[in-house]
Scaffold this motif. Structure first.
Motif, PDB file in Angstrom:
ATOM      1  N   UNK A 146       0.834  -1.212   0.000  1.00  0.00           N
ATOM      2  CA  UNK A 146       0.000   0.000   0.000  1.00  0.00           C
ATOM      3  C   UNK A 146       0.864   1.255   0.000  1.00  0.00           C
ATOM      4  N   UNK A 147       1.929   1.254   0.777  1.00  0.00           N
ATOM      5  CA  UNK A 147       2.804   2.425   0.790  1.00  0.00           C
ATOM      6  C   UNK A 147       3.562   2.570  -0.525  1.00  0.00           C
ATOM      7  N   UNK A 148       3.935   1.456  -1.125  1.00  0.00           N
ATOM      8  CA  UNK A 148       4.615   1.521  -2.421  1.00  0.00           C
ATOM      9  C   UNK A 148       3.703   2.102  -3.501  1.00  0.00           C
ATOM     10  N   UNK A 149       2.405   1.842  -3.375  1.00  0.00           N
ATOM     11  CA  UNK A 149       1.426   2.299  -4.372  1.00  0.00           C
ATOM     12  C   UNK A 149       0.586   3.460  -3.838  1.00  0.00           C
ATOM     13  N   UNK A 150       1.105   4.185  -2.883  1.00  0.00           N
ATOM     14  CA  UNK A 150       0.328   5.237  -2.219  1.00  0.00           C
ATOM     15  C   UNK A 150      -0.169   6.286  -3.214  1.00  0.00           C
ATOM     16  N   UNK A 163      -7.989  -4.737  -3.981  1.00  0.00           N
ATOM     17  CA  UNK A 163      -8.109  -6.196  -4.107  1.00  0.00           C
ATOM     18  C   UNK A 163      -6.998  -6.746  -4.990  1.00  0.00           C
ATOM     19  N   UNK A 164      -6.700  -6.061  -6.079  1.00  0.00           N
ATOM     20  CA  UNK A 164      -5.617  -6.512  -6.966  1.00  0.00           C
ATOM     21  C   UNK A 164      -4.284  -6.544  -6.214  1.00  0.00           C
ATOM     22  N   UNK A 165      -4.044  -5.529  -5.378  1.00  0.00           N
ATOM     23  CA  UNK A 165      -2.806  -5.496  -4.590  1.00  0.00           C
ATOM     24  C   UNK A 165      -2.776  -6.679  -3.626  1.00  0.00           C
ATOM     25  N   UNK A 166      -3.919  -6.974  -3.024  1.00  0.00           N
ATOM     26  CA  UNK A 166      -3.988  -8.115  -2.114  1.00  0.00           C
ATOM     27  C   UNK A 166      -3.666  -9.417  -2.818  1.00  0.00           C
ATOM     28  N   UNK A 167      -4.198  -9.588  -4.005  1.00  0.00           N
ATOM     29  CA  UNK A 167      -3.918 -10.800  -4.782  1.00  0.00           C
ATOM     30  C   UNK A 167      -2.437 -10.876  -5.118  1.00  0.00           C
ATOM     31  N   UNK A 168      -1.829  -9.731  -5.447  1.00  0.00           N
ATOM     32  CA  UNK A 168      -0.399  -9.692  -5.773  1.00  0.00           C
ATOM     33  C   UNK A 168       0.471 -10.162  -4.612  1.00  0.00           C
TER      34      UNK A 168
END
Length: 238
Positions: free
Chosen positions: A152-156, A170-175
């Protein structure tokens, strides 16, 4: 004759005055009783409401006993980290000191309690701080809290916009290895939003006024560099 009539009139006046006084006292007592009933009802209502407010949340797996944060590690020194996923300074903290925190955990020196607060909703048109914090609870449920938080911080997203959408969360969670269906359902249903509200409210009650806030065994680390954090842990462990 007239004196007798005068005495009767005087007696009647006294009786009427006494009757009026009794009615006045009766009205007063009725009013006081009504007020007392309202006060008692109000106290009962407040007690029920307060109890509901403190109980109506589900803390994710791995949360501390108070339900105010997610615990990682089991060392003798406790580090409390208060962060908002929309906070640029929190991203900077993670970039500069995140690896140090991870190493301290791996070395068995610290127990870290992450408090994902939602202080910056006003800087998002979609209450991103709340949504991302709640999503971190879903990630904790799937055993990927730290991985998801780091991502999340990387994609803030920048302040002042909509933030990441639920689909993007959700996509980040799957990643990071979370199950799309289970994690996605948790995020979309806002399962941990009441928990986020609890975490944020308790942080505010603890006088945490900004993010990031770093405490080592309850003592604030004013400049959260890797060196200062390590020194604070060493001092607390003596």
């Amino acid at each position: 004759m007239s004196s007798r009539k005068g005495r009767k009139d005087a007696a009647r006046v006294v009786r009427e005055q006494m009757a009026q006084e009794r009615r006045r006292k009766r009205t007063l007592w009725i009013s006081l009783s009504a007020v007392l009933v309202l006060v008692i009802a109000g106290l009962i209502g407040w007690s029920v409401w307060s109890s509901q407010q403190s109980d109506e949340f589900t803390a994710p797996p791995g949360a501390n006993e108070a339900g105010t944060g997610v615990v990682v590690g089991s060392g003798p020194v406790t580090i409390d980290i208060y962060e908002d996923y929309l906070c640029p300074a929190c991203k900077q903290f993670e970039q500069t000191s995140g690896a140090t925190i991870e190493q301290l955990i791996a070395d068995g020196r610290v127990r870290v309690v992450y408090h994902p607060v939602a202080y910056l909703n006003r800087y998002s048109s979609t209450e991103y701080s709340t949504r991302s914090s709640a999503a971190s609870g879903c990630a904790a449920e799937g055993g990927k809290f730290t991985e998801f938080s780091k991502a999340l911080f990387e994609r803030q997203p920048p302040e002042g916009g909509a933030g990441l959408s639920n689909d993007e969360l959700i996509d980040i969670g799957v990643e990071v290895g979370l199950d799309r269906d289970a994690f996605g359902s948790c995020v979309r249903n806002g399962k941990y939003q009441p928990w986020t509200e609890h975490v944020t409210a308790e942080a505010s009650r603890a006088n945490v006024s900004g993010t990031p806030t770093i405490l080592v065994d309850g003592e604030p680390v004013r400049e959260w560099t890797p060196e200062n954090i390590t020194a604070a842990v060493e001092a607390a462990g003596r």
